[in-house]
Scaffold this motif. Structure first.
Motif, PDB file in Angstrom:
ATOM      1  N   ASP A  63       0.845  -1.217   0.007  1.00  0.00           N
ATOM      2  CA  ASP A  63       0.104   0.014   0.033  1.00  0.00           C
ATOM      3  C   ASP A  63       0.737   1.200   0.071  1.00  0.00           C
ATOM      4  O   ASP A  63       0.608   2.228  -0.832  1.00  0.00           O
ATOM      5  N   TYR A  64       1.998   1.182   0.738  1.00  0.00           N
ATOM      6  CA  TYR A  64       2.921   2.374   0.947  1.00  0.00           C
ATOM      7  C   TYR A  64       3.568   2.654  -0.390  1.00  0.00           C
ATOM      8  O   TYR A  64       3.527   3.729  -0.783  1.00  0.00           O
ATOM      9  N   ASN A  65       3.901   1.594  -0.914  1.00  0.00           N
ATOM     10  CA  ASN A  65       4.727   1.769  -2.026  1.00  0.00           C
ATOM     11  C   ASN A  65       3.809   2.248  -3.320  1.00  0.00           C
ATOM     12  O   ASN A  65       4.302   2.876  -4.173  1.00  0.00           O
ATOM     13  N   SER A  66       2.716   1.380  -3.400  1.00  0.00           N
ATOM     14  CA  SER A  66       1.602   1.958  -4.355  1.00  0.00           C
ATOM     15  C   SER A  66       1.371   3.442  -4.269  1.00  0.00           C
ATOM     16  O   SER A  66       1.343   4.257  -5.399  1.00  0.00           O
ATOM     17  N   PHE A  67       1.265   3.934  -2.873  1.00  0.00           N
ATOM     18  CA  PHE A  67       1.039   5.526  -3.029  1.00  0.00           C
ATOM     19  C   PHE A  67       2.075   6.284  -3.489  1.00  0.00           C
ATOM     20  O   PHE A  67       1.875   7.264  -3.977  1.00  0.00           O
ATOM     21  N   LEU A  68       3.327   5.775  -3.158  1.00  0.00           N
ATOM     22  CA  LEU A  68       4.601   6.632  -3.553  1.00  0.00           C
ATOM     23  C   LEU A  68       4.573   6.548  -5.038  1.00  0.00           C
ATOM     24  O   LEU A  68       4.761   7.539  -5.741  1.00  0.00           O
ATOM     25  N   LEU A  69       4.421   5.560  -5.700  1.00  0.00           N
ATOM     26  CA  LEU A  69       4.381   5.255  -6.999  1.00  0.00           C
ATOM     27  C   LEU A  69       3.473   6.280  -7.835  1.00  0.00           C
ATOM     28  O   LEU A  69       3.782   6.747  -8.545  1.00  0.00           O
TER      29      LEU A  69
ATOM     30  N   LEU B 166       9.070  16.247  -4.471  1.00  0.00           N
ATOM     31  CA  LEU B 166       9.409  14.870  -4.498  1.00  0.00           C
ATOM     32  C   LEU B 166      11.001  14.615  -4.414  1.00  0.00           C
ATOM     33  O   LEU B 166      11.322  13.549  -4.007  1.00  0.00           O
ATOM     34  N   GLN B 167      11.863  15.526  -4.861  1.00  0.00           N
ATOM     35  CA  GLN B 167      13.158  15.134  -4.696  1.00  0.00           C
ATOM     36  C   GLN B 167      13.737  15.048  -3.412  1.00  0.00           C
ATOM     37  O   GLN B 167      14.707  14.363  -2.811  1.00  0.00           O
ATOM     38  N   ARG B 168      13.156  16.055  -2.742  1.00  0.00           N
ATOM     39  CA  ARG B 168      13.417  16.238  -1.235  1.00  0.00           C
ATOM     40  C   ARG B 168      12.944  14.800  -0.356  1.00  0.00           C
ATOM     41  O   ARG B 168      13.540  14.154   0.554  1.00  0.00           O
ATOM     42  N   LYS B 169      11.621  14.493  -0.748  1.00  0.00           N
ATOM     43  CA  LYS B 169      11.148  13.388  -0.118  1.00  0.00           C
ATOM     44  C   LYS B 169      11.782  12.025  -0.410  1.00  0.00           C
ATOM     45  O   LYS B 169      12.110  11.173   0.508  1.00  0.00           O
ATOM     46  N   HIS B 170      12.238  11.826  -1.607  1.00  0.00           N
ATOM     47  CA  HIS B 170      13.030  10.698  -1.858  1.00  0.00           C
ATOM     48  C   HIS B 170      14.455  10.869  -1.930  1.00  0.00           C
ATOM     49  O   HIS B 170      15.334   9.798  -2.404  1.00  0.00           O
ATOM     50  N   GLN B 171      14.845  11.781  -1.338  1.00  0.00           N
ATOM     51  CA  GLN B 171      16.465  12.068  -1.381  1.00  0.00           C
ATOM     52  C   GLN B 171      17.215  11.801  -2.709  1.00  0.00           C
ATOM     53  O   GLN B 171      18.168  11.095  -2.770  1.00  0.00           O
TER      54      GLN B 171
ATOM     55  N   ALA C 121      17.600  10.958 -11.092  1.00  0.00           N
ATOM     56  CA  ALA C 121      17.625   9.989  -9.619  1.00  0.00           C
ATOM     57  C   ALA C 121      16.179   9.790  -9.414  1.00  0.00           C
ATOM     58  O   ALA C 121      15.858   8.762  -8.671  1.00  0.00           O
ATOM     59  N   LEU C 122      15.369  10.796  -9.643  1.00  0.00           N
ATOM     60  CA  LEU C 122      13.932  10.683  -9.089  1.00  0.00           C
ATOM     61  C   LEU C 122      13.237   9.730  -9.948  1.00  0.00           C
ATOM     62  O   LEU C 122      12.241   8.758  -9.593  1.00  0.00           O
ATOM     63  N   ILE C 123      13.508   9.748 -11.434  1.00  0.00           N
ATOM     64  CA  ILE C 123      12.917   8.703 -12.420  1.00  0.00           C
ATOM     65  C   ILE C 123      13.388   7.257 -11.819  1.00  0.00           C
ATOM     66  O   ILE C 123      12.760   6.384 -11.962  1.00  0.00           O
ATOM     67  N   ALA C 124      14.816   7.117 -11.448  1.00  0.00           N
ATOM     68  CA  ALA C 124      15.288   5.771 -10.887  1.00  0.00           C
ATOM     69  C   ALA C 124      14.317   5.300  -9.742  1.00  0.00           C
ATOM     70  O   ALA C 124      14.105   4.086  -9.730  1.00  0.00           O
ATOM     71  N   VAL C 125      14.258   6.406  -8.964  1.00  0.00           N
ATOM     72  CA  VAL C 125      13.361   5.934  -7.596  1.00  0.00           C
ATOM     73  C   VAL C 125      11.896   5.452  -8.269  1.00  0.00           C
ATOM     74  O   VAL C 125      11.290   4.209  -7.648  1.00  0.00           O
ATOM     75  N   ARG C 126      11.258   6.029  -8.932  1.00  0.00           N
ATOM     76  CA  ARG C 126      10.092   5.646  -9.599  1.00  0.00           C
ATOM     77  C   ARG C 126      10.059   4.403 -10.275  1.00  0.00           C
ATOM     78  O   ARG C 126       9.240   3.395 -10.086  1.00  0.00           O
TER      79      ARG C 126
END
Length: 556
Positions: free
Chosen positions: A187-193, A309-314, A320-325
């Protein structure tokens, strides 16, 4: 078989060499003379752990070496599996240095202790009191029964299938554990995604957005500066293009006087063309530059989303944000695919269990068929060794699948008429245990590939005519297996094809253990000593001759 044994600098042994007969070798000597020490050295040769405290001379290394003839034992596959060169003359060597470091060699190639044990296990079988204790162990009993029935290949086939089933079960449990953990995070990962997907990261150029925002925020300043620049380039009386045009005209008037004047005019004409182009582009940029607060606010809001989003995902930047996604996409997708993989593994595991169960049933049936023959043959052998009322019963039950199958066995024994068979630990005395193990070894002699069998006081607890029968039994075994037997009984000593005597030699500084092969006269003397002690009578010597006559070595 063992061709040559050399022991140097071990315990009481300074130096010892033994070249045993291919038949029955008897080793005798007083208690503490060094017989068990020699067995300890052989144990090191077969991979037992070493102790530097056992060195005879603590300043020198201990070397134990055994040469074996293995031409008839089909051990090529084992050597290949251990990446060793095969030779029919195999030499095992063990070295223990004074600092406790141990090294092992097979045919002069360094090997691990595990590799030495694997090869040694196919060269020698040492029976000791420890084996007698093992006889009460259910796993050991099952191995004996499988050897007797010739079921080792069938059990190996089953064991391989069982290990495959257990691997599938372990993989399934691991995957189910991962699925349980992943479900908690889904659920958490789905929300972030979803948050990142809504940001439409692939359609944005953060650098371009930041540049456009800067231009919109400073539109008036940019328009004014561009206008001033255009004035200086083209729209004033003293503009750069006008002055340069006059200079071109003047250079043209003197161009006919020298080649370098003409070249200067041409270069200046090129500069004038470039300056006109620059002025045109400045004019276009100045006309297009207009303030648009709404557009600037829209772009800034867009950038704020990216910054948040960049601060949230460091993430340091948009890539780098696209890599997180993408990582979140994979996690969410893997959770959704886990159920499919779990179902596949469960089907494979169920099929493997069905195959294991079927093979276990066949193996169990084969084992049960062998029990009556095993019980009868072992009972007859025990009767011949002085236990006419001995009875063997193989108690059997079915348990859960395990590496060796589903069978649980317990060999029950009684030596007394009318008594109920009990577990070996309760029913058998030390002497009965020894005879029982000897009979089992005798039964297995034709079914095992071990070329050399070593018996350490297998005759414990027996005497008289029974000892003679034990000697005959070992003589029969020696027709197919090289035997080495340590004994305290004169009947056993007389049964050997070769007789070695272990003794202590007292030096000025210390005691040394030695061994020598006895000739016929010395053999009579040693057996007489075993019968009557330090000062044997003529009757003892006559008894010794009679015992030796049983195998035709000396006339009665």
């Amino acid at each position: 078989m063992l061709v040559d044994l050399r022991i140097n600098n071990y315990a009481l042994i300074e130096q010892l060499e033994l070249r045993p007969s291919p038949l029955l070798n008897i080793i005798t000597g007083e208690t503490g003379a060094g017989k068990s020490i020699m067995l300890g050295a052989i144990g090191l040769l077969l991979g037992n752990r070493a102790d530097s405290r056992m060195l005879f001379d603590t300043e020198r290394k201990c070397v134990i070496e055994g040469q074996f003839n293995i031409a008839n034992y089909q051990l090529q596959d084992i050597f290949e599996a251990e990446d060793l060169d095969y030779d029919v003359q195999c030499i095992l060597r063990r070295e223990i240095s004074p600092n406790g470091k141990s090294r092992a060699f097979v045919n002069d190639t360094p090997v691990t202790l595990e590799a030495l044990r694997k090869i040694g296990a196919n060269l020698m079988d040492i029976h000791s009191q420890h084996d007698t204790l093992l006889l009460g162990d259910a796993v050991f009993q099952l191995n004996l029964l499988d050897l007797y029935a010739g079921l080792v290949p069938q059990r190996t086939h089953y064991s391989n299938a069982f290990r495959q089933y257990r691997k599938l079960e372990a993989d399934l449990q691991t995957l189910e554990s991962q699925a349980a953990q992943a479900s908690k995070e889904l659920d958490y990962n789905s929300f972030l995604l979803n948050e990142l997907e809504e940001a439409r990261l692939d359609t944005e150029d953060q650098d371009a957005l930041e540049q456009e925002v800067k231009q919109l925020e400073h539109a008036e300043e940019i328009k004014y500066k561009l206008s001033q620049a255009l004035h200086g380039l083209r729209d004033s009386e003293t503009c750069a293009t006008g002055s340069m045009k006059d200079a071109v005209m003047l250079l043209g008037q003197v161009a006919n006087y020298a080649d370098n004047f003409r070249e200067l005019r041409e270069r200046l004409e090129s500069c004038l063309i470039e300056l006109h182009d620059i002025a045109d582009e400045v004019e276009t940029a100045e006309r297009r530059t207009e303030g648009d607060p709404a557009r600037a606010e829209e772009l800034q809001d867009r950038l704020n989303v990216l910054y948040t989003l960049q601060r949230k995902h460091q993430a340091r930047d948009l890539p780098a944000l696209i890599a997180v996604r993408d990582s979140l996409r994979q996690k969410v997708s893997s959770v959704l695919n886990l159920d499919k993989e779990i179902n596949r593994l469960r089907k494979d595991s169920d099929a493997a269990l069905a195959a294991v169960t079927k093979q276990a049933a066949k193996l169990s049936e084969s084992r049960r068929k062998s029990f009556p023959t095993f019980e009868k043959q072992l009972g007859l052998l025990l009767a011949d060794l002085g236990m006419p009322h001995a009875r063997i019963v193989v108690q059997h039950s079915i348990g859960a699948p395990a590496t060796s199958g589903t069978d649980v066995v317990n060999i029950l024994f009684t030596a007394n008429k009318g008594a109920q068979p009990q577990t070996l630990s309760k029913a058998a005395s030390g002497g009965e245990f020894s005879r029982l193990m000897l009979c089992i070894k005798y039964m297995l002699a034709d079914k095992t590939a071990l070329p050399t069998i070593v018996f350490d006081e297998i005759d414990t607890g027996i005497s008289g005519e029974i000892a003679v029968k034990v000697g005959r039994m070992m003589q029969q075994m020696a027709h197919k297996h090289q035997l080495i037997a340590i004994s305290h009984l004169p009947q056993m000593a007389a049964a050997g094809d070769v007789h070695y005597f272990v003794y202590k030699e007292d030096r000025a500084d210390r005691t040394v253990s030695r061994i020598r092969e006895l000739n016929q006269d010395d053999r009579i003397k040693e057996i007489a000593h075993m019968i009557a002690g330090a000062k044997p009578s003529e009757n003892a010597f006559q008894s010794a001759r009679e015992l030796l006559a049983l195998r035709g070595e000396v006339a009665a």
